[in-house]
Design a protein around this motif. Structure first.
Motif, PDB file in Angstrom:
ATOM      1  N   ARG A 184     -64.346   6.073  74.403  1.00 13.78           N
ATOM      2  CA  ARG A 184     -63.197   6.699  73.755  1.00 13.78           C
ATOM      3  C   ARG A 184     -63.251   6.493  72.235  1.00 13.78           C
ATOM      4  O   ARG A 184     -62.979   7.412  71.459  1.00 13.78           O
TER       5      ARG A 184
ATOM      6  N   MET B 285     -60.729  10.708  80.152  1.00 11.04           N
ATOM      7  CA  MET B 285     -62.011  10.026  80.031  1.00 11.04           C
ATOM      8  C   MET B 285     -62.333   9.427  81.394  1.00 11.04           C
ATOM      9  O   MET B 285     -61.593   8.585  81.909  1.00 11.04           O
TER      10      MET B 285
ATOM     11  N   ILE C  11     -57.218  13.171  73.163  1.00  8.82           N
ATOM     12  CA  ILE C  11     -58.161  12.829  74.228  1.00  8.82           C
ATOM     13  C   ILE C  11     -57.389  12.826  75.537  1.00  8.82           C
ATOM     14  O   ILE C  11     -56.587  11.933  75.807  1.00  8.82           O
TER      15      ILE C  11
ATOM     16  N   THR D 198     -63.491   9.354  69.435  1.00  4.45           N
ATOM     17  CA  THR D 198     -62.410   9.404  68.449  1.00  4.45           C
ATOM     18  C   THR D 198     -62.976   9.389  67.031  1.00  4.45           C
ATOM     19  O   THR D 198     -62.554  10.167  66.168  1.00  4.45           O
TER      20      THR D 198
ATOM     21  N   VAL E  94     -56.755  12.989  65.617  1.00  2.39           N
ATOM     22  CA  VAL E  94     -56.731  12.583  67.020  1.00  2.39           C
ATOM     23  C   VAL E  94     -55.354  12.010  67.322  1.00  2.39           C
ATOM     24  O   VAL E  94     -54.953  10.989  66.747  1.00  2.39           O
TER      25      VAL E  94
ATOM     26  N   PHE F 161     -59.217  17.212  74.653  1.00  4.63           N
ATOM     27  CA  PHE F 161     -60.612  16.805  74.804  1.00  4.63           C
ATOM     28  C   PHE F 161     -60.755  15.978  76.078  1.00  4.63           C
ATOM     29  O   PHE F 161     -59.998  15.032  76.304  1.00  4.63           O
ATOM     30  N   SER F 162     -61.726  16.347  76.926  1.00  9.29           N
ATOM     31  CA  SER F 162     -61.994  15.587  78.140  1.00  9.29           C
ATOM     32  C   SER F 162     -63.486  15.284  78.232  1.00  9.29           C
ATOM     33  O   SER F 162     -64.325  16.018  77.704  1.00  9.29           O
ATOM     34  N   CYS F 163     -63.796  14.206  78.913  1.00  5.45           N
ATOM     35  CA  CYS F 163     -65.183  13.766  79.001  1.00  5.45           C
ATOM     36  C   CYS F 163     -65.412  13.077  80.344  1.00  5.45           C
ATOM     37  O   CYS F 163     -64.548  12.365  80.854  1.00  5.45           O
TER      38      CYS F 163
END
Length: 358
Positions: A75, A60, A57, A79, A89, A141-143
Motif C-alpha cells: 500500500r 488491496m 486505494i 501510495t 491519495v 485504485f485496486s490491486c
C-alpha cells in the motif's frame, strides 16, 4: 523430577528455534522476484490517464504468505507512486478491510453481518457512490498480488470509476515477459584444441616419415539455440563453423619435412544443453552446463560424422568457458601444402572453448 527439568529445558531451547525458523520460512527466489516486481511499479504506472487527481486505494489483496511483503508495504509503495504522479491519495475510513460485526434488527427479524466495511460497499453501489462523493474521490485504485505457478508472482492493478464501476486503467505486472525475453540465444565461440597426427607419409612411396605428432587446431563456431522451458534449464540448437588447422605438428624441429600448410575444415551440427546449479538471481541463470551434440565435417571429399560433449562454467550471463571432447566415427587424411606428404589425422580432439552469447 530430573525428567521434568530436562523437558522444560528442551522446551525453552527448541521452541524459540522452531518459531524463528517458521517466521523466516521464505523462498529466496520468490522474495527476489517480488522485489523485482516492486521495482517495476513506477514504470508500469506511467500510462495512467490524466485528469484523475483525487484517488483512493479501494482494495488491496495479497495471496502471498505473511513472511513476504505485507499489505501495508505494498500500500505504501502504491501510495508513494500515485503521489509522485501528481495525484492526491485520499484516506477513506469506509474502505477499511477489517471484519466487523454488525447487527441489524427490525420488528420481525434479526440480521447479523460480519463482513468488512469495504465488502459491504462492494455490494451496495449507491453507498459506494455516496462515500466517494463525500470525499470527492474521482477514481478507485485496486490491486491484487498473487503467485502464478508458471510465471511466479503477479500484480494486477486497475483504476475504477466510482459512479459506474467502469475500468479506467488496467495493468498486469508479472515476470512472463522477462521469462520469454531472449528465448533464442545466439553465440560466438572460439577454442584451442589438441589432436594427433597418426602418420605423415611420402605421397609417392607411402613411406612413413613421422608418427604420433600433435597439432593444435583452432575451432570457430556460430550457434543459435532455443530455450525449451520457462526455467531456461534446457536448450536445443544448431551450429555452423569450422576449424583452422595448422597441419605442421607442434615440436617439429627434429624433422626436415618443412611446413605442412593450413586447412579450413567447415562443419555444421546440432546440440542439446542442460544447465545446472542455478544462480541466486531473479531471472533463471546457471553456473554450469553440460552439452551433447552431433556434427558433420567436410574435408577433401571426406564427410565425417562426430559427437561432442562439453562441460562448462557460465562466468557471467554472456561469457562461458568449457572443456570440449569430440570423437568422429573414423580418422581422415589430408595433404601437405606442396602435396608431397599425406597426413593421417586421429579421430579424437579435445580442448578448451570460450563462448560469447547475446
Amino acid at each position: 523430577m530430573k525428567r521434568i527439568w530436562v523437558l522444560l529445558f528442551s522446551m525453552i531451547v527448541i521452541f524459540p528455534l522452531l518459531s524463528q525458523n517458521m517466521g523466516s520460512n521464505r523462498n529466496p527466489r520468490v522474495e527476489s522476484q517480488l522485489n523485482y516486481l516492486a521495482s517495476k511499479i513506477p514504470q508500469s504506472m506511467m500510462d495512467i490517464p490524466m485528469g484523475y487527481k483525487r484517488v483512493a486505494i479501494f482494495e488491496m489483496r495479497s495471496d502471498l504468505p505473511g513472511t513476504y511483503l505485507s499489505i501495508e508495504d505494498w500500500r505504501n509503495k502504491f501510495t508513494e507512486k500515485l503521489m509522485e504522479l501528481g495525484m492526491q491519495v485520499i484516506a477513506v475510513p469506509e474502505f477499511d478491510d477489517k471484519i466487523t460485526l454488525k447487527i441489524l434488527s427490525s420488528d420481525s427479524s434479526l440480521y447479523v453481518d460480519n463482513r468488512s466495511a469495504i465488502s459491504r460497499l462492494k455490494s451496495n453501489p449507491k453507498g459506494l457512490q455516496y462515500v466517494c462523493e463525500q470525499y470527492q474521490v474521482q477514481a478507485l485504485f485496486s490491486c491484487h498480488i498473487f503467485l502464478d505457478s508458471v510465471n511466479g508472482p503477479r500484480v494486477s492493478m486497475r483504476l475504477l470509476n466510482p459512479s459506474n464501476r467502469a475500468i479506467i486503467w488496467l495493468k498486469n505486472l508479472d515476470l512472463s515477459q522477462d521469462l520469454i525475453l531472449k528465448p533464442v540465444v545466439v553465440s560466438l565461440s572460439g577454442g584451442l584444441l589438441s589432436q594427433r597426427v597418426d602418420q605423415i607419409k611420402d605421397a609417392s612411396t607411402g613411406k612413413v616419415l613421422a608418427a604420433n605428432r600433435s597439432i593444435a587446431p583452432v575451432l570457430l563456431n556460430f550457434g543459435i539455440a532455443q530455450y525449451l522451458d520457462p526455467d531456461r534449464s534446457n536448450l536445443f540448437g544448431l551450429n555452423v563453423g569450422g576449424r583452422v588447422v595448422d597441419k605442421t605438428p607442434v615440436n617439429y624441429a627434429d624433422t626436415s619435412l618443412g611446413r605442412m600448410g593450413m586447412s579450413i575444415m567447415p562443419h555444421l551440427g546440432m546440440m542439446y544443453q542442460v544447465n545446472f546449479k542455478r544462480k541466486p538471481r531473479i531471472m533463471p541463470y546457471y553456473w554450469g552446463f553440460a552439452q551433447f551434440g552431433v556434427n558433420y565435417m567436410y574435408h577433401r571429399e571426406q564427410g565425417l560424422v562426430g559427437f561432442h560433449q562439453k562441460i562448462g562454467v557460465q562466468i557471467t550471463d554472456n561469457i562461458a568457458v568449457d572443456f570440449r571432447f569430440e570423437q568422429f566415427l573414423n580418422g581422415y587424411s589430408s595433404l601437405s601444402a606442396n602435396q608431397n606428404y599425406t597426413l593421417q589425422f586421429d579421430n579424437v580432439t579435445f580442448g578448451f572453448n570460450v563462448a560469447l552469447s547475446f
